[in-house]
Scaffold this motif. Structure first.
Motif, PDB file in Angstrom:
ATOM      1  N   GLU A   1       0.851  -1.190   0.000  1.00  9.09           N
ATOM      2  CA  GLU A   1       0.000   0.000   0.000  1.00  9.09           C
ATOM      3  C   GLU A   1       0.892   1.247   0.000  1.00  9.09           C
ATOM      4  O   GLU A   1       1.729   1.433  -0.842  1.00  9.09           O
ATOM      5  CB  GLU A   1      -0.917   0.003   1.230  1.00  9.09           C
ATOM      6  N   ASN A   2       0.708   2.095   1.029  1.00  6.28           N
ATOM      7  CA  ASN A   2       1.501   3.332   1.092  1.00  6.28           C
ATOM      8  C   ASN A   2       2.824   3.145   1.783  1.00  6.28           C
ATOM      9  O   ASN A   2       3.595   4.075   1.929  1.00  6.28           O
ATOM     10  CB  ASN A   2       0.717   4.390   1.880  1.00  6.28           C
ATOM     11  N   ASN A   3       3.072   1.923   2.259  1.00  4.16           N
ATOM     12  CA  ASN A   3       4.257   1.732   3.079  1.00  4.16           C
ATOM     13  C   ASN A   3       5.310   0.918   2.369  1.00  4.16           C
ATOM     14  O   ASN A   3       5.056   0.277   1.356  1.00  4.16           O
ATOM     15  CB  ASN A   3       3.874   1.011   4.370  1.00  4.16           C
ATOM     16  N   GLU A   4       6.475   0.933   2.947  1.00  3.61           N
ATOM     17  CA  GLU A   4       7.545   0.084   2.446  1.00  3.61           C
ATOM     18  C   GLU A   4       8.016  -0.758   3.608  1.00  3.61           C
ATOM     19  O   GLU A   4       8.025  -0.306   4.752  1.00  3.61           O
ATOM     20  CB  GLU A   4       8.707   0.945   1.947  1.00  3.61           C
ATOM     21  N   ILE A   5       8.380  -2.010   3.307  1.00  2.00           N
ATOM     22  CA  ILE A   5       8.911  -2.852   4.372  1.00  2.00           C
ATOM     23  C   ILE A   5      10.119  -3.624   3.869  1.00  2.00           C
ATOM     24  O   ILE A   5      10.315  -3.781   2.663  1.00  2.00           O
ATOM     25  CB  ILE A   5       7.869  -3.879   4.884  1.00  2.00           C
ATOM     26  N   ILE A   6      10.926  -4.039   4.812  1.00  3.88           N
ATOM     27  CA  ILE A   6      12.067  -4.873   4.450  1.00  3.88           C
ATOM     28  C   ILE A   6      12.112  -6.069   5.400  1.00  3.88           C
ATOM     29  O   ILE A   6      11.608  -5.979   6.532  1.00  3.88           O
ATOM     30  CB  ILE A   6      13.411  -4.120   4.564  1.00  3.88           C
ATOM     31  N   PRO A   7      12.687  -7.147   4.950  1.00  2.00           N
ATOM     32  CA  PRO A   7      12.832  -8.293   5.839  1.00  2.00           C
ATOM     33  C   PRO A   7      13.822  -7.934   6.928  1.00  2.00           C
ATOM     34  O   PRO A   7      14.847  -7.282   6.682  1.00  2.00           O
ATOM     35  CB  PRO A   7      13.406  -9.399   4.931  1.00  2.00           C
ATOM     36  N   TYR A   8      13.511  -8.339   8.148  1.00  7.09           N
ATOM     37  CA  TYR A   8      14.343  -7.951   9.287  1.00  7.09           C
ATOM     38  C   TYR A   8      14.193  -8.973  10.390  1.00  7.09           C
ATOM     39  O   TYR A   8      13.090  -9.212  10.899  1.00  7.09           O
ATOM     40  CB  TYR A   8      13.897  -6.562   9.758  1.00  7.09           C
TER      41      TYR A   8
END
Lengths: 158, 682, 107
Positions: free
Chosen positions: B583-590
């Motif tokens: 959606e409006n966000n960004e995520i990274i594996p962590y």
């Protein structure tokens, strides 16, 4: 510096071809314009902050403040740091190199017909021989409430 | 007294004036303290001699330096006070209450005169005060006049004031034939080739007499000439014998040198006695005050410089430690330990140095308190109220910088207390209070802060009135209950205080908003306690130490920012390809899960360079509330000196303060909590 | 300081060790640039600036001023009085050369 009680020393500066005056007792220092750190999301007229006498001081771009075209800074540009009402604020101008004592009698009120910016930011107009010096109302110039982008003399929300 | 000397307009004279103001401040501080001590001795048969001596010296010096800068009103006041002190010293008069009053009035007026001159305002009248001083000394005027002559001429170890400098120069040269000459020299290339230039002419003149003045001038056709004034007993033939064309000379008629200020440039050229009463020549007084010869006056700017340099040392040492860390693998364990120990020792020594310099900057709060005593006394008199002033903790030390910035705000609080807080004697008695109102100023060091309290036992702040005015201005809703904290917020709101309170001598309006801003800018806090009918107390808490913190330095769009280390959990490098959009966000594996990402460039509307293959992220918060803040690069870790930013023009969300990394460029410090908030609001 | 200016070719130098001498130089030969240390034995650099700026024949000469680090008041005064540029001591010789070249070329 004249000792007559009805005459006051001013520091004069140029902005877009016009000469303005600031009472020198409010001027803390005059510097060249160097290393202005931009402050994100601050209003357009705020060029950023600088270090002056160990203090972090905001630098107002007076050209932007007064609705003039922005001009690149050069060797003649100056930062005039004023200290008034407990606040220390810097103003970036085209050039500043004169001290002048202006007699109170030479300063008249700005004409009613000057609307928009001029009325607000000016305390008066000094007529000296063949020269006009616009006397700044410092408190208005640095007032946060006035930081709106102005186009053609009409304020519009930033 | 020269009032239209064109040389007064030179910048050099302006700097000379600054020295004058600084010296006046010093002497007036001493005078104030001593006068208060003197007051306590009224009516005693024997007044402490050391006290009188010190006061006499102070007035004598003030007279001298005021004459040098041409401030005649100050000179006259000092002169009259000096005369009275002379009479007192010689036990010719018993100290009376009226006498002390006159001296206090004189000192106050002197202070006002200097302040008026400094601010280019009209000078207050001095006739009334002078009359009072003359009255108390009048019985002995003829005697003291005689003594004045013997005193100055006999030279009791006191320096002649600058007004007599030129006369002095003349006397020094002696000889009945000593005359003053005007010599003019016009340089030319031809003469210069022969070795005849302004320096050689100057040298010759100095050889034959005393050079009183040397000035450049431009003559009619734009040619440069040099004007010298020299006192010598040589006669015309000497000048002529030098055989210099373009050298003209003429004798000057002796004019009464009515104390025209001697240009400092003359002092350099001639060998004149030092202007009025240099502190180093005063004999050490026996009083409990600091002996002047043990005190060094230091420009606060130089101390700021020292602090800045120490800040830089702190930063360099931190960098050194970083480098050392990387060396660990390349040196032996023993060498490593030795390096570590040295680095730690340096850290300790730096801390000590920092504390040492801070101690130099410390002055007693009592300095401000004393000034307030005079203000309270005046205000009380004006308003007809009876006020006791209680000063506690005056030896508490605070940084001189704080003193400078806090003097006006504290003065404002004191004025408010006297003008609005305390009632008149009648009102108080009607309420069953003691007729005398009590104003307490208290200073105390508490941990890493200094506390300054201003309390009165007056009528307290009228909550009803404040609420009404606030409502009228739309600051609060109807019928809101106001506690002390809310009350403080209101009275400190910009534009709330009326500026029609007569604010004598404190320049433009210092309202409560300015008081609070100043306190906060200094990293402190102000709080309020008030009770109707009982009184009001303002407490200002100011930090004593320089705020130094560990910070992460990051770079975004070419601009550096600092992030408080304490807020950073971890630092990672992320490949652009690993970023997933949701959606409006960004995520990274962590760490086996995901970390939401927010880009600093976007928050601050800077250029977001997306084409990089990889970028850096610092992680704030932990567990489910962890958040990654993306920047272009993490540059490193530094110890920084934290400075506040409080001017409204640059108070923006996300910025907590500013620092400098040693190159005089401001680096903004991020407000992590606000970052988190902004991120949440998107 | 002259040494640091050596890289500037086709430039002649005059040296003066006092304010009066500095002013005298103006009379002796045309001057295109002045580099002035504010702290001089006989008169303060400020007076020199004012003198130079105050007279038509010389008011256009660019002046680079050398100030002591931390001496804000002098810097302010110098710039307000009409100095073209300032450098803080100790200064980087390259900076001086660069500014000097720039002002000489512009003049």
């Amino acid at each position: 510096m004249s000792k007559q009680s009805d005459s006051e020393p001013f520091i004069l500066f140029e902005l877009a071809g016009t000469t303005y005056g600031v009472r020198s007792r409010f001027v803390q220092q005059v510097e060249m314009v160097e290393h202005v750190t931009p402050v994100p999301n601050a209003s357009d007229a705020v060029e950023g902050v600088v270090f002056a006498r160990g203090q972090v001081v905001p630098a107002l771009n007076l050209r932007v403040r007064f609705g003039f075209e922005k001009a690149p800074f050069d060797l003649r540009s100056r930062l005039i740091v004023v200290n008034t009402g407990g606040r220390v604020v810097g103003m970036i101008v085209d050039t500043a190199r004169e001290f002048l004592s202006i007699p109170a009698a030479a300063i008249g009120a700005p004409p009613e017909a000057l609307t928009g910016l001029s009325g607000k930011y000016l305390e008066g107009i000094a007529t000296l021989d063949r020269r006009l010096v616009l006397i700044l109302n410092l408190d208005e110039v640095i007032d946060i409430a006035n930081t709106q982008t102005v186009v053609d003399g009409e304020p519009e929300a930033a | 007294m020269s009032t239209s000397d064109p040389d007064n307009s030179s910048e050099f004279f302006a700097q000379f004036l600054d020295d004058y103001y600084a010296e006046c401040d010093e002497h007036l501080t001493l005078v104030r303290r001593n006068l208060l001590a003197l007051e306590a001795q009224v009516g005693q048969a024997q007044v402490e001699q050391a006290l009188l001596d010190e006061l006499f010296r102070s007035f004598h010096t003030l007279k001298g330096i005021s004459a040098m800068v041409g401030l005649s009103a100050a000179e006259q006041l000092a002169h009259h006070m000096e005369s009275y002190l002379r009479a007192l010293r010689q036990s010719e008069t018993i100290l009376s209450a009226e006498g002390v009053e006159a001296l206090i009035a004189g000192a106050s007026t002197l202070e006002q005169v200097v302040a008026a001159r400094r601010n280019e305002l009209p000078l207050p009248g001095i006739t009334a005060v002078v009359a009072r001083l003359e009255a108390v000394a009048s019985d002995f005027s003829s005697k003291s006049a005689q003594d004045a002559l013997t005193d100055d001429a006999g030279g009791k170890g006191l320096e002649p004031d600058g007004a007599k400098a030129e006369a002095g120069a003349r006397d020094a040269v002696t000889g009945a034939t000593a005359r003053t000459w005007r010599v003019e020299f016009v340089p030319t290339p031809a003469l210069a080739e022969r070795g005849v230039n302004v320096n050689s002419v100057r040298a010759r003149l100095q050889e034959i007499g005393e050079l009183v003045q040397a000035k450049p001038q431009v003559r009619g056709k734009g040619e440069i000439a040099f004007l010298f004034v020299v006192v010598t007993d040589a006669d015309e033939s000497v000048f002529a014998s030098w055989g210099i064309e373009n050298l003209t000379f003429a004798p000057v008629e002796e004019t009464a040198t009515a104390g025209s200020p001697t240009l400092p440039s003359e002092t350099a050229a001639a060998q004149e006695p030092e202007p009025g009463g240099a502190p180093g020549t005063e004999p050490v007084p026996q009083s409990r005050m600091l002996a002047p010869s043990n005190v060094v006056r230091v420009d606060l700017a130089r101390l700021d410089e020292l602090m800045r340099m120490i800040g830089e040392l702190v930063i360099s040492r931190a960098r050194l430690e970083g480098h050392l860390g990387r060396l660990k693998k390349s040196v032996s364990a023993a060498e490593w330990r030795a390096l570590q120990e040295t680095s730690l020792a340096m850290g300790r020594q730096l801390r000590d140095l920092r504390e040492g310099v801070m101690r130099v900057r410390m002055v007693q709060v009592g300095e401000i308190f004393e000034r307030m005593q005079f203000v309270v006394r005046d205000l009380a008199r004006e308003s007809g109220k009876r006020i006791t002033l209680e000063l506690l903790g005056r030896e508490t030390e605070i940084d001189k910088f704080l003193v400078e910035r806090m003097t006006d705000p504290l003065m404002h609080l004191v004025r408010n207390a006297v003008s609005h807080g305390l009632e008149t004697a009648d009102e108080r008695v009607a309420q069953g209070k003691a007729a005398e109102g009590k104003l307490t100023l208290r200073a105390a060091a508490v941990g890493e802060s200094v506390l300054i309290e201003i309390a009165d036992d007056g009528r307290g702040i009228d909550k009803g009135r404040v609420a009404a005015r606030a409502q009228a201005k739309g600051l609060i809703g109807e019928r809101e209950a106001l506690d002390d904290a809310a009350l403080l917020e209101l009275i400190c709101a910009p534009g709330f205080s009326t500026r029609d309170e007569a604010d004598r001598g404190s320049g433009r309006g210092v309202g409560m908003d300015v008081v609070r801003n100043t306190v906060e800018e200094l990293g402190g806090r102000i709080s309020l306690e008030t009770e109707s009918g009982k009184g009001t107390r303002f407490t200002v808490e100011l930090p004593l130490t320089l705020a130094i913190a560990e910070a992460l330095i990051v770079s975004v769009d070419g601009q550096k920012f600092a992030v408080p280390q304490s807020a950073v959990q971890e630092v990672i490098e992320v490949e652009t390809s690993a970023v997933k959009a949701l959606e409006n966000n960004e995520i990274i594996p962590y760490r086996g899960g995901v970390l939401p990402l927010v880009r600093l460039a976007r928050l601050f509307e800077l250029n977001d360079v997306r084409e990089r293959a990889a970028f850096h992220v610092f992680v704030i918060g932990s567990g489910s509330s962890a958040l990654g803040v993306a920047v272009d690069r993490i540059i490193g870790q530094r110890e920084i000196v934290v400075r506040g930013i409080s001017d409204p023009l640059v108070q923006v969300a996300g910025i907590a303060g500013a620092t400098e990394l040693g190159d005089e460029r401001v680096v903004l410090i991020l407000d992590v909590a606000a970052l988190r908030q902004s991120a949440a609001n998107r | 300081m002259t040494a640091s200016l050596r890289p500037l070719r086709d430039v002649g130098f005059g040296e003066a060790s006092s304010g009066l001498e500095a002013i005298e130089r103006l009379a002796l030969a045309p001057v295109d640039l002045m580099i002035l240390d504010l702290n001089m034995p006989d008169m303060h650099g400020m007076e020199v600036i004012e003198f130079v700026r105050g007279h038509q024949a010389y008011s256009g000469i660019p002046i680079i001023v050398l100030t002591t680090r931390g001496d804000e008041a002098s810097r302010t005064g110098a710039l307000a009085a009409g100095a073209t540029h300032y450098l803080t001591k100790p200064f980087d010789p390259h900076e001086l050369t660069e500014h000097a070249r720039r002002l000489l070329d512009a003049g």
